[in-house]
Write a protein that holds these residues in place. Sequence first.
Motif, mmCIF file in Angstrom:
data_model
loop_
_atom_site.group_PDB
_atom_site.id
_atom_site.type_symbol
_atom_site.label_atom_id
_atom_site.label_comp_id
_atom_site.label_asym_id
_atom_site.label_seq_id
_atom_site.Cartn_x
_atom_site.Cartn_y
_atom_site.Cartn_z
ATOM 1 N N ASP A 33 0.814 -1.219 0.000
ATOM 2 C CA ASP A 33 0.000 0.000 0.000
ATOM 3 C C ASP A 33 0.848 1.269 0.000
ATOM 4 N N GLY A 34 1.667 1.428 -1.052
ATOM 5 C CA GLY A 34 2.410 2.666 -1.226
ATOM 6 C C GLY A 34 3.717 2.710 -0.461
ATOM 7 N N ILE A 35 4.695 1.898 -0.868
ATOM 8 C CA ILE A 35 5.985 1.874 -0.178
ATOM 9 C C ILE A 35 7.077 2.423 -1.087
ATOM 10 N N SER A 36 8.109 2.983 -0.491
ATOM 11 C CA SER A 36 9.240 3.547 -1.234
ATOM 12 C C SER A 36 10.532 3.185 -0.508
ATOM 13 N N PHE A 37 11.537 2.769 -1.271
ATOM 14 C CA PHE A 37 12.857 2.476 -0.717
ATOM 15 C C PHE A 37 13.842 2.315 -1.861
ATOM 16 N N CYS A 38 15.112 2.215 -1.537
ATOM 17 C CA CYS A 38 16.138 1.959 -2.547
ATOM 18 C C CYS A 38 17.168 1.002 -1.962
ATOM 19 N N VAL A 39 17.906 0.342 -2.851
ATOM 20 C CA VAL A 39 18.962 -0.586 -2.445
ATOM 21 C C VAL A 39 20.208 -0.236 -3.237
ATOM 22 N N ALA A 40 21.307 0.019 -2.557
ATOM 23 C CA ALA A 40 22.560 0.402 -3.206
ATOM 24 C C ALA A 40 23.362 -0.845 -3.578
ATOM 25 N N ARG A 41 24.375 -0.655 -4.394
ATOM 26 C CA ARG A 41 25.248 -1.767 -4.782
ATOM 27 C C ARG A 41 25.974 -2.304 -3.552
ATOM 28 N N GLY A 42 26.014 -3.612 -3.443
ATOM 29 C CA GLY A 42 26.706 -4.239 -2.332
ATOM 30 C C GLY A 42 26.007 -4.109 -0.992
ATOM 31 N N GLU A 43 24.736 -3.720 -0.993
ATOM 32 C CA GLU A 43 23.994 -3.515 0.251
ATOM 33 C C GLU A 43 22.953 -4.608 0.430
ATOM 34 N N THR A 44 22.645 -4.912 1.691
ATOM 35 C CA THR A 44 21.562 -5.832 2.017
ATOM 36 C C THR A 44 20.473 -5.070 2.750
ATOM 37 N N LEU A 45 19.316 -4.948 2.112
ATOM 38 C CA LEU A 45 18.145 -4.364 2.757
ATOM 39 C C LEU A 45 17.232 -5.503 3.171
ATOM 40 N N CYS A 46 16.986 -5.620 4.467
ATOM 41 C CA CYS A 46 16.124 -6.679 4.987
ATOM 42 C C CYS A 46 14.713 -6.141 5.191
ATOM 43 N N VAL A 47 13.729 -6.874 4.714
ATOM 44 C CA VAL A 47 12.321 -6.526 4.890
ATOM 45 C C VAL A 47 11.728 -7.497 5.898
ATOM 46 N N VAL A 48 11.226 -6.970 7.021
ATOM 47 C CA VAL A 48 10.720 -7.816 8.094
ATOM 48 C C VAL A 48 9.291 -7.406 8.441
ATOM 49 N N GLY A 49 8.600 -8.300 9.125
ATOM 50 C CA GLY A 49 7.231 -8.035 9.551
ATOM 51 C C GLY A 49 6.486 -9.335 9.762
ATOM 52 N N GLU A 50 5.284 -9.220 10.320
ATOM 53 C CA GLU A 50 4.462 -10.401 10.576
ATOM 54 C C GLU A 50 4.010 -11.045 9.268
ATOM 55 N N SER A 51 3.571 -12.296 9.361
ATOM 56 C CA SER A 51 3.013 -12.975 8.194
ATOM 57 C C SER A 51 1.813 -12.199 7.671
ATOM 58 N N GLY A 52 1.757 -12.030 6.356
ATOM 59 C CA GLY A 52 0.649 -11.321 5.744
ATOM 60 C C GLY A 52 0.853 -9.830 5.613
ATOM 61 N N CYS A 53 2.050 -9.330 5.972
ATOM 62 C CA CYS A 53 2.276 -7.878 5.895
ATOM 63 C C CYS A 53 2.615 -7.421 4.484
ATOM 64 N N GLY A 54 2.895 -8.343 3.566
ATOM 65 C CA GLY A 54 3.189 -7.961 2.181
ATOM 66 C C GLY A 54 4.637 -8.134 1.772
ATOM 67 N N LYS A 55 5.463 -8.764 2.603
ATOM 68 C CA LYS A 55 6.893 -8.901 2.310
ATOM 69 C C LYS A 55 7.131 -9.654 0.997
ATOM 70 N N SER A 56 6.549 -10.839 0.878
ATOM 71 C CA SER A 56 6.785 -11.655 -0.317
ATOM 72 C C SER A 56 6.196 -11.018 -1.555
ATOM 73 N N THR A 57 5.081 -10.311 -1.399
ATOM 74 C CA THR A 57 4.489 -9.611 -2.553
ATOM 75 C C THR A 57 5.439 -8.564 -3.082
ATOM 76 N N VAL A 58 6.166 -7.895 -2.193
ATOM 77 C CA VAL A 58 7.161 -6.907 -2.626
ATOM 78 C C VAL A 58 8.207 -7.579 -3.514
ATOM 79 N N GLY A 59 8.682 -8.764 -3.107
ATOM 80 C CA GLY A 59 9.662 -9.482 -3.908
ATOM 81 C C GLY A 59 9.126 -9.842 -5.283
#
Length: 343
Positions: A33-59
Amino acid sequence: MNIPVLEVTNLQKHYAVYRGLLRREVARVKAVDGISFCVARGETLCVVGESGCGKSTVGKLILRLTPPTAGSIRLNGLDVTSLPEDELRPHRQRVQMVFQDPYASLNPKLRAGKIVGEPIENFQGIAAEEREARVTAILRKVGLRADAMKRFPFEFSGGQRQRLAIARALAVNPKLIVADEPVSALDVSVQAQVLNLLMDLQEELNVAYLFISHDLGVVEHIGHRIAVMYLGRIVEIAPKEPVFEEPLHPYTQALMNAAPVANPRQKRERLLIEGDVPSPMNPPSGCHFHTRCPFASPRCRSEEPKLREVVPGHFVACHLREDGYRGALPRSSLSSNRNPKES
């Protein structure tokens, strides 16, 4: 200018719900529902949250396995949000995925050499001898011997299968790897080996990771920055250390406090949140978390908080923090987690 590998702006994914004989749309599930972020070269951005929060849908949205409802996705500066399949193909090799279940994600009818070599054949079309040499080198890079090329997936252990899946992802030299719970199906000792492998590969190849997980211990080990999601929205995003040492959003603090600690006698204050996660089909107005937040005010029920930079590099979507308040949350809503014998 250093262009990020991945830039996501106001990304949304809504699924229509149909009912009745005429299959009329009666509601929409707001998975993202309207998220914004960026990932730089060589960086690990971890997406966390409860089941059903939309993490896998983002992927899935990042990989364009499902089309977004709104927003934009830029890979290496190119907007791929609405590219047709024939134009998107050259860019697919720049973003690969490692799935949760290594056995289900590998073709059981193909040998390991073919599994890793197939992406090279599809995208680069090099000679067979050169392709075999590349496959051998990649397998060795992930800790598998050259004779593994002739084996089928069922002949590997769980950790070896995940190494094989990582090798397949690396075969086309991607700039970004989306890892969706890549170690949750593995034993704890094997988890550490695979995580260390991913970190070594990142240091060597300068590849970026979008790492999706619910395990805070895993996230603390591998992440550089952390994005906390709740009901389709990012509520906090910051470098790893501030999030674990001083989370600024009540939901993030509740997540951190819920993680088990090794010492059962350790005294720790917990932020208690009650109730279940609301339905994404009918999310609460204003701040989605206000129905469970012990600090909710009338403003939280009516006005959606924006993701703001409260301190340098630390973004939070919470009305409590908008005026620069950075202190600990009120103790009246915290309960002490003590061993009964210590009281």
